[in-house]
Design an enzyme around this catalytic site. Structure first.
Site, PDB file in Angstrom:
ATOM      1  CB  ALA A  67      47.650  78.560  28.511  1.00 27.63           C
ATOM      2  N   GLY A 112      52.118  80.246  30.224  1.00 32.25           N
ATOM      3  CA  GLY A 112      52.438  78.820  30.129  1.00 32.25           C
ATOM      4  C   GLY A 112      53.707  78.557  29.335  1.00 32.25           C
ATOM      5  CD  GLU A 115      53.049  78.807  34.324  1.00 30.89           C
ATOM      6  OE1 GLU A 115      52.307  78.962  33.339  1.00 30.89           O
ATOM      7  OE2 GLU A 115      52.640  78.691  35.475  1.00 30.89           O
ATOM      8  CD  GLU A 135      50.359  83.294  33.654  1.00 31.01           C
ATOM      9  OE1 GLU A 135      51.088  84.249  34.027  1.00 31.01           O
ATOM     10  OE2 GLU A 135      50.822  82.215  33.274  1.00 31.01           O
TER      11      GLU A 135
HETATM   12  N1  DAK Z   1      46.687  82.296  23.063  1.00 29.39           N
HETATM   13  C1  DAK Z   1      46.076  82.258  21.874  1.00 29.39           C
HETATM   14  N2  DAK Z   1      46.446  82.977  20.812  1.00 29.39           N
HETATM   15  C2  DAK Z   1      47.512  83.789  20.956  1.00 29.39           C
HETATM   16  C3  DAK Z   1      48.224  83.880  22.166  1.00 29.39           C
HETATM   17  C4  DAK Z   1      47.775  83.074  23.267  1.00 29.39           C
HETATM   18  N3  DAK Z   1      48.404  83.035  24.461  1.00 29.39           N
HETATM   19  N4  DAK Z   1      49.213  84.784  22.009  1.00 29.39           N
HETATM   20  C5  DAK Z   1      49.137  85.219  20.751  1.00 29.39           C
HETATM   21  N5  DAK Z   1      48.121  84.628  20.114  1.00 29.39           N
HETATM   22  C6  DAK Z   1      47.667  84.838  18.716  1.00 29.39           C
HETATM   23  C7  DAK Z   1      46.996  86.197  18.566  1.00 29.39           C
HETATM   24  O1  DAK Z   1      45.645  86.105  18.972  1.00 29.39           O
HETATM   25  C8  DAK Z   1      47.156  86.424  17.081  1.00 29.39           C
HETATM   26  O2  DAK Z   1      46.196  85.667  16.392  1.00 29.39           O
HETATM   27  P1  DAK Z   1      45.365  86.301  15.142  1.00 29.39           P
HETATM   28  O3  DAK Z   1      44.710  87.497  15.664  1.00 29.39           O
HETATM   29  O4  DAK Z   1      46.452  86.608  14.142  1.00 29.39           O
HETATM   30  O5  DAK Z   1      44.447  85.197  14.727  1.00 29.39           O
HETATM   31  C9  DAK Z   1      48.533  85.800  16.794  1.00 29.39           C
HETATM   32  O6  DAK Z   1      48.795  84.918  17.870  1.00 29.39           O
HETATM   33  C10 DAK Z   1      49.637  86.843  16.759  1.00 29.39           C
HETATM   34  O7  DAK Z   1      49.594  87.588  17.958  1.00 29.39           O
HETATM   35  P2  DAK Z   1      49.514  89.191  17.976  1.00 29.39           P
HETATM   36  O8  DAK Z   1      48.870  89.720  16.745  1.00 29.39           O
HETATM   37  O9  DAK Z   1      48.940  89.592  19.294  1.00 29.39           O
HETATM   38  O10 DAK Z   1      51.086  89.547  17.915  1.00 29.39           O
HETATM   39  P3  DAK Z   1      51.791  90.832  18.507  1.00 29.39           P
HETATM   40  O11 DAK Z   1      53.181  90.804  17.977  1.00 29.39           O
HETATM   41  O12 DAK Z   1      50.971  92.069  18.280  1.00 29.39           O
HETATM   42  O13 DAK Z   1      51.830  90.603  20.088  1.00 29.39           O
HETATM   43  C11 DAK Z   1      52.171  89.294  22.107  1.00 29.39           C
HETATM   44  C12 DAK Z   1      52.578  89.508  20.613  1.00 29.39           C
HETATM   45  C13 DAK Z   1      52.883  88.020  22.577  1.00 29.39           C
HETATM   46  C14 DAK Z   1      52.641  90.472  22.947  1.00 29.39           C
HETATM   47  C15 DAK Z   1      50.628  89.161  22.188  1.00 29.39           C
HETATM   48  O14 DAK Z   1      50.201  88.165  21.239  1.00 29.39           O
HETATM   49  C16 DAK Z   1      50.157  88.729  23.535  1.00 29.39           C
HETATM   50  O15 DAK Z   1      50.093  89.533  24.493  1.00 29.39           O
HETATM   51  N6  DAK Z   1      49.755  87.467  23.647  1.00 29.39           N
HETATM   52  C17 DAK Z   1      49.193  86.928  24.887  1.00 29.39           C
HETATM   53  C18 DAK Z   1      50.289  86.730  25.897  1.00 29.39           C
HETATM   54  C19 DAK Z   1      49.737  86.199  27.212  1.00 29.39           C
HETATM   55  O16 DAK Z   1      48.903  86.855  27.868  1.00 29.39           O
HETATM   56  N7  DAK Z   1      50.183  85.036  27.553  1.00 29.39           N
HETATM   57  C20 DAK Z   1      49.699  84.347  28.783  1.00 29.39           C
HETATM   58  C21 DAK Z   1      48.492  83.521  28.414  1.00 29.39           C
HETATM   59  S1  DAK Z   1      47.678  82.968  29.865  1.00 29.39           S
HETATM   60  C22 DAK Z   1      45.684  77.688  34.588  1.00 29.39           C
HETATM   61  C23 DAK Z   1      46.098  77.088  33.447  1.00 29.39           C
HETATM   62  C24 DAK Z   1      46.873  77.769  32.552  1.00 29.39           C
HETATM   63  C25 DAK Z   1      47.266  79.047  32.789  1.00 29.39           C
HETATM   64  C26 DAK Z   1      46.828  79.664  33.915  1.00 29.39           C
HETATM   65  C27 DAK Z   1      46.051  78.984  34.838  1.00 29.39           C
HETATM   66  N8  DAK Z   1      44.876  77.009  35.529  1.00 29.39           N
HETATM   67  C28 DAK Z   1      44.181  75.823  35.053  1.00 29.39           C
HETATM   68  C29 DAK Z   1      44.839  77.399  36.880  1.00 29.39           C
HETATM   69  C30 DAK Z   1      48.065  79.724  31.816  1.00 29.39           C
HETATM   70  C31 DAK Z   1      47.762  80.918  31.407  1.00 29.39           C
HETATM   71  C32 DAK Z   1      48.479  81.584  30.313  1.00 29.39           C
HETATM   72  O17 DAK Z   1      49.495  81.185  29.791  1.00 29.39           O
END
Ligand code: DAK
Length: 261
Positions: A67, A112, A115, A135
């Site tokens: 997400a 997400g 998921e 998360e």
């Molecule tokens: N959201 C927004 N932007 C993201 C992103 C994300 N999930 N993942 C990556 N990006 C963006 C980065 O910010 C970066 O943008 P700029 O800085 O270039 O503007 C660009 O994509 C490239 O990413 P990186 O520079 O970080 O690339 P790397 O190769 O260094 O790293 C990575 C790749 C996938 C390891 C890293 O980007 C990363 O850790 N990303 C986040 C992964 C993550 O934590 N995903 C889970 C997100 S939380 C709920 C509703 C929804 C949810 C939960 C609860 N409720 C209503 C109860 C869902 C939650 C999630 O999914």
């Protein structure tokens, strides 16, 4: 249809490809992406000619990295609730669709994104795919069904390790634990998806839709009721033109010409 964050195209008769197209943000699911996916799915569900859907992410780095964290960080509680309900509706819609959806995971499928892949009927992974529910590192729990769909697929212990310890799983391990059906070289991912979609498209469409429904919903019923559900759906299929055509084609030693009636 024109979308800002998606590409929707018919690849072959009855076979559609939906690409989440925000590679600059690793295809993160913003409210806009969720709204456009919902509207794309509704248009596909309204089209009786759809036989199979392939879902993937643009670029070679990510399926969906989760997400959209930037969007979520700015959400009020009510906006967060609306976002969550919209995404949950999308995932349920994929499951309820009468055609199978196959996730083609080409890189990161995190949060997400994992998921979304889980809400598809099955997953084909490229060798560089990586799955995870990170998360808890953000101080939240999975919100799009991961805590419920993951244990149904890979068992409670592995789901706990992924969701609670936040351990990421690479493609070979994902195959071993039953999270994905196939792992292929990245260059062959689309062809493998098309091969599976063609196999589905050649079968009786009403039977495909009801069989998908039986396997998904039967799992949440007790065995007696699940078996009765199967018998009832078999009865429904006995009334279809596709059943008459499928059996006639077998007896006449020819290929069936299914119409979805
Ligand atoms: N959201 C927004 N932007 C993201 C992103 C994300 N999930 N993942 C990556 N990006 C963006 C980065 O910010 C970066 O943008 P700029 O800085 O270039 O503007 C660009 O994509 C490239 O990413 P990186 O520079 O970080 O690339 P790397 O190769 O260094 O790293 C990575 C790749 C996938 C390891 C890293 O980007 C990363 O850790 N990303 C986040 C992964 C993550 O934590 N995903 C889970 C997100 S939380 C709920 C509703 C929804 C949810 C939960 C609860 N409720 C209503 C109860 C869902 C939650 C999630 O999914």
């Amino acid at each position: 249809m024109n979308f800002e964050t998606l590409l929707l195209e018919q690849r072959e008769p009855g076979i559609y490809l939906l690409t989440i197209n925000r590679p600059q943000a690793l295809n993160a699911l913003s409210p806009r992406v969720i709204a456009e996916l919902t509207s794309a799915l509704a248009s596909l569900q309204a089209d009786a000619g759809v036989r199979a859907l392939l879902v993937t992410g643009a670029g070679d780095k990510a399926f969906v990295a989760g997400a959209d964290i930037a969007a979520m960080s700015a959400m009020s509680p009510l906006e967060g609730r609306a976002f969550s309900l919209a995404a949950l509706g999308l995932m349920r819609g994929l499951e309820a669709a009468p055609f199978p959806a196959i996730a083609l995971v080409n890189g990161y499928a995190l949060g997400g994104g994992c998921e979304l892949a889980l809400a598809c009927d099955w997953i084909v992974a490229a060798e560089n795919a990586q799955f995870g529910q990170p998360e808890v590192s953000l101080g939240i729990c999975p919100g799009f069904g991961g805590t419920q769909r993951l244990p149904r697929l890979v068992g409670r212990a592995m789901a706990l390790e992924m969701c609670v310890a936040g351990r990421a799983i690479k493609a070979p391990e994902a195959l071993r634990i039953g999270l994905v059906n196939h792992v292929v070289p990245a260059a062959g991912l689309m062809e493998k998806g098309l091969e599976l979609a063609r196999a589905i498209a050649a079968r009786g469409p009403v039977a495909v839709g009801l069989t998908k429904h039986l396997i998904q919903h039967g799992q949440d019923l007790d065995l007696e009721n699940a078996l009765r559900l199967e018998a009832d759906n078999f009865a429904v299929l006995c009334a279809t033109g596709d059943k008459r055509e499928g059996m006639a084609a077998f007896l006449e030693k020819r290929k069936p010409n299914f119409t979805g009636q």
